[in-house]
Structures are given as structure tokens and as C-alpha cells.
Design an enzyme around this catalytic site. Structure first.
Site, PDB file in Angstrom:
ATOM      1  N   HIS A   1       9.138  38.088  88.583  1.00  0.00           N
ATOM      2  CA  HIS A   1       8.819  39.321  87.845  1.00  0.00           C
ATOM      3  C   HIS A   1       7.492  39.955  88.311  1.00  0.00           C
ATOM      4  CE1 HIS A   1      12.252  38.422  85.478  1.00  0.00           C
ATOM      5  NE2 HIS A   1      11.702  37.650  84.562  1.00  0.00           N
TER       6      HIS A   1
ATOM      7  N   HIS B   1      14.060  43.339  80.049  1.00  0.00           N
ATOM      8  CA  HIS B   1      14.153  41.919  79.728  1.00  0.00           C
ATOM      9  C   HIS B   1      14.365  41.681  78.224  1.00  0.00           C
ATOM     10  CE1 HIS B   1      13.275  37.624  80.126  1.00  0.00           C
ATOM     11  NE2 HIS B   1      13.243  37.778  81.430  1.00  0.00           N
TER      12      HIS B   1
ATOM     13  N   GLU C   1      20.074  41.259  82.286  1.00  0.00           N
ATOM     14  CA  GLU C   1      19.147  42.039  83.107  1.00  0.00           C
ATOM     15  C   GLU C   1      19.872  42.617  84.308  1.00  0.00           C
ATOM     16  OE1 GLU C   1      15.640  39.348  83.914  1.00  0.00           O
ATOM     17  OE2 GLU C   1      16.829  38.066  82.628  1.00  0.00           O
TER      18      GLU C   1
HETATM   19  C1  BGC Z   1      14.516  34.533  84.591  1.00  0.00           C
HETATM   20  C2  BGC Z   1      14.174  33.198  83.998  1.00  0.00           C
HETATM   21  C3  BGC Z   1      12.761  33.266  83.517  1.00  0.00           C
HETATM   22  C4  BGC Z   1      12.649  34.362  82.509  1.00  0.00           C
HETATM   23  C5  BGC Z   1      11.259  34.515  82.018  1.00  0.00           C
HETATM   24  C6  BGC Z   1      14.370  35.582  83.551  1.00  0.00           C
HETATM   25  O1  BGC Z   1      14.606  36.829  84.090  1.00  0.00           O
HETATM   26  O2  BGC Z   1      15.803  34.544  85.119  1.00  0.00           O
HETATM   27  O3  BGC Z   1      14.322  32.174  84.932  1.00  0.00           O
HETATM   28  O4  BGC Z   1      12.338  32.063  82.979  1.00  0.00           O
HETATM   29  O5  BGC Z   1      13.050  35.569  83.071  1.00  0.00           O
HETATM   30  O6  BGC Z   1      11.273  34.971  80.737  1.00  0.00           O
END
Ligand code: BGC
Length: 349
Positions: free
Chosen positions: A101, A172, A316
Site C-alpha cells: 500500500h 480498502h 479491493e
Molecule cells: C492486503 C492484506 C493486508 C491488508 C492491510 C490488504 O489489502 O491484501 O494482506 O494485510 O491490506 O490491511
């Protein structure tokens, strides 16, 4: 549309905008351009359909990315490194050896400016300088949230950079349409024949596997909890679903498409007990299904309860994780001077 301001204990000022459909109200914050809450009005009150923090100061660090507008690039980049136009760029390693991210300085932790508001929409903007988070190009980003009369939340992303760069924003939000504290009883359907296995580090390397005959198969609506703990290597690595699906894009949805951008049916989440339903449509090729496997009961949610392990599911929409290092995947690259756009729709009923 209603707008208000509040100040966090740190002294940071946050603007909150309410946008409404017929039964759905969406609250969004200037802090991170975050979706703070989505509620559905029922005879006996409003129901929360997403997870959020009771303590608003948690949005400053957003440890679980609740409702986060993850940008410039959502999901993982293997080795926290990529090469574009012959030049190699290093990113922060904030997830083992990888970048997740966009790192700890993700745009979801910054203050966005409200540029336009209408009766049922709000647009946030932010400038991201050249080299920000390690990415090339001076970028201007916009995200617009619109709620329609038929209770769809439309999220439009726009990005423009002076030189070629990566652009793969996502939302998210963790959905939980029901009254159970976990998402295990939620019924999920995903319009995908295949997924991209990520191995031990959740980094797809170009492999595309059929879901057929595996616990990854959501082509027909299936309870999330039914096979989540199955003896299947990919699920063991991640402790539940945390995988990118290759969307089939079989069914175009003209209602939410635009002149130069079609959106396709991607997924549907349903709660049998309450009958609440959500359809997901997107212009993007992938969908990360993440069942909150890292939630651990340490934060209080919008209903005043501790949010447990697997308390919600993120759907997502995205270019595939690590796509920039896998030439056979569609590339999340935008050309210098061009405006890139994508659209994702969550429709509630
Ligand atoms: C990921 C997870 C990660 C999470 C964090 C998701 O988009 O796929 O692996 O732990 O985001 O909140």
C-alpha cells in the site's frame, strides 16, 4: 450533502462530508479521503455496513486501513522495487521484503483538499511531488465519491503525472452487511474463473490458476467461512482469503458505465439473515478478496464493540498485485501528461 469540521486531539482539523442516496448515507473524511462509514436506513434505525474506528484519531495512522483510499499504488510490489523506462526505483519495505500500500507515507494518511461538493457527491484532491513514496513524477490525484438515488456508491479515481509513473489506487473498506461480528456467514460471489497465487509472501509472479475444484471458487455464491480454513496451501499462507481474482468482465453494467469507460459486474456480498446485499462493479481487471485475517480484536468499532479477527471483508478493485514486475499482467502505468481514470461501484439494497 452536509459538511462539518472537527479537531483531533493532535490538533489536526478534519472535514467530514455526508452524501446520501435513498437509504444509504456515506460519511467521508478529508483525512486520507477515507470512507468513515456507510449506513443503511431500516425501519428501526441505521445499520453500519462497514468497519470503522470509534476513536477518530486512529484514522491518522489507520492501522487496518479501514475505508482507506490507498494511493498511489494499492497492494504489494515484490522486493519493494520496480523498473520503469529503464530506471529502477526503490520503495519502502514495510511488509517484510516488500512494499504494501505504497508504504507508511501512503496518501491515505494525508490531508486531502475538498475541491467540489454537490448534493450527492464530493471530490477530494491532493498533490504528490516527484519522488513521493519513491514513485517518479509529480502527480495530481482526485477521488470523487457519489451516492446515487438507487443507493450506489460510485468511486471515481483520476491521476495525472508529468512523466510516466504507476497509478493503482483502491478503496480498502471492510464490509460486513450482517449482525454477526465476523464475516464468516457472509455469502460471496466473485465473477472470476482464476486467481493469482502469491506464495508465502503474497507476491504474484505471473502464475494464473483456475479456481475450479479449490476453496478459492466463488463463481457461485458461497459462505465465506465454508472453506476458509481448508487444507489448501495458498489459504494457509495468508490465514484466510487474501488473494487477487482475475475478473472475467463478462457482464457489462451500462447503468454505471461512462462514455469512455465500461464497468463490469465483479462481485456480490449477501447477508442471508437480514437480506442486505451489495453488488460490486468495476472498470479494473482485479479484485483482492481480503477477509480481515490480520484483525485481532484490539480496536473498537462503530458499534462500540471490539472488532474481531475476520470482522469484515475487503473487496479491493485493482490492477494485479506486483503487476509492474510481471510483464504478462496488465500494467498500472500512466503516461506522462495523460489522465488515467478508473471507476468502482458498490451498490447496496
Ligand atoms: C492486503 C492484506 C493486508 C491488508 C492491510 C490488504 O489489502 O491484501 O494482506 O494485510 O491490506 O490491511
Amino acid at each position: 450533502m452536509k459538511k462539518e469540521k472537527f479537531t483531533l486531539p493532535s490538533g489536526r482539523e478534519v472535514e467530514r462530508v455526508y452524501i446520501k442516496g435513498t437509504k444509504v448515507t456515506v460519511k467521508v473524511l478529508s483525512l486520507g479521503a477515507t470512507v468513515e462509514d456507510i449506513t443503511y436506513e431500516e425501519g428501526n434505525g441505521d445499520r453500519h455496513l462497514v468497519l470503522g474506528y470509534e476513536d477518530k484519531s486512529l484514522y491518522e495512522t489507520n492501522p487496518y486501513y479501514f475505508g482507506a483510499c490507498v494511493a498511489r499504488v494499492g497492494n504489494r510490489i515484490g522486493g519493494a522495487r520496480f523498473t520503469l523506462n529503464g530506471k529502477t526505483y526503490d520503495l519502502e519495505k514495510n511488509d517484510g521484503n516488500n512494499n504494501l500500500h505504497s508504504g507508511k507515507d501512503c496518501l491515505c494518511f494525508r490531508d486531502w483538499k475538498i475541491s467540489t461538493v454537490t448534493d450527492n457527491s464530493v471530490t477530494f484532491e491532493i498533490e504528490s511531488p516527484d519522488g513521493d513514496m519513491g514513485f517518479p513524477g509529480e502527480m495530481h490525484l482526485c477521488v470523487t465519491y457519489t451516492v446515487t438515488e438507487d443507493d450506489a456508491l460510485i468511486i471515481d479515481y483520476e491521476g495525472k503525472s508529468d512523466v510516466d509513473t504507476l497509478f493503482n489506487p483502491t478503496n480498502h473498506s471492510y464490509f460486513n452487511l450482517g449482525e454477526d461480528t465476523t464475516i464468516l456467514s457472509g455469502m460471496l460471489k466473485v465473477d472470476a474463473e482464476c486467481f493469482t497465487p502469491g506464495g508465502k509472501e503474497s507476491i504474484p509472479d505471473g502464475d494464473i490458476c483456475s479456481v475450479s475444484g479449490t476453496p478459492m471458487d466463488f463463481r457461485a455464491s458461497c459462505k465465506i467461512g465454508y472453506r476458509i480454513d481448508a487444507d489448501f496451501e495458498e489459504l494457509k499462507y495468508t490465514g484466510g482469503y487474501d488473494h487477487n481474482y482475475v475478473l472475467s468482465h463478462k457482464d457489462v453494467c451500462k447503468r454505471y458505465s461512462q462514455e469512455n469507460m465500461d464497468v463490469f459486474f465483479a462481485a456480490e456480498l449477501h447477508d442471508d439473515k437480514t437480506g442486505r446485499n451489495m453488488e460490486v462493479y468495476t472498470s479494473l481487471p482485479g479484485l483482492q478478496v481480503y477477509t480481515g485475517n490480520f484483525l485481532k480484536g484490539d480496536v473498537t468499532g462503530l458499534k462500540g464493540e471490539k472488532i474481531p479477527h475476520r470482522g469484515g471483508v475487503c473487496l479491493e478493485t485493482q490492477y494485479f498485485p506486483n503487476a509492474i514486475n510481471v510483464p504478462r499482467f496488465a500494467q498500472p502505468v500512466i503516461k506522462g501528461g495523460e489522465t488515467a481514470k478508473s471507476r468502482t461501484v458498490y451498490r447496496f439494497s
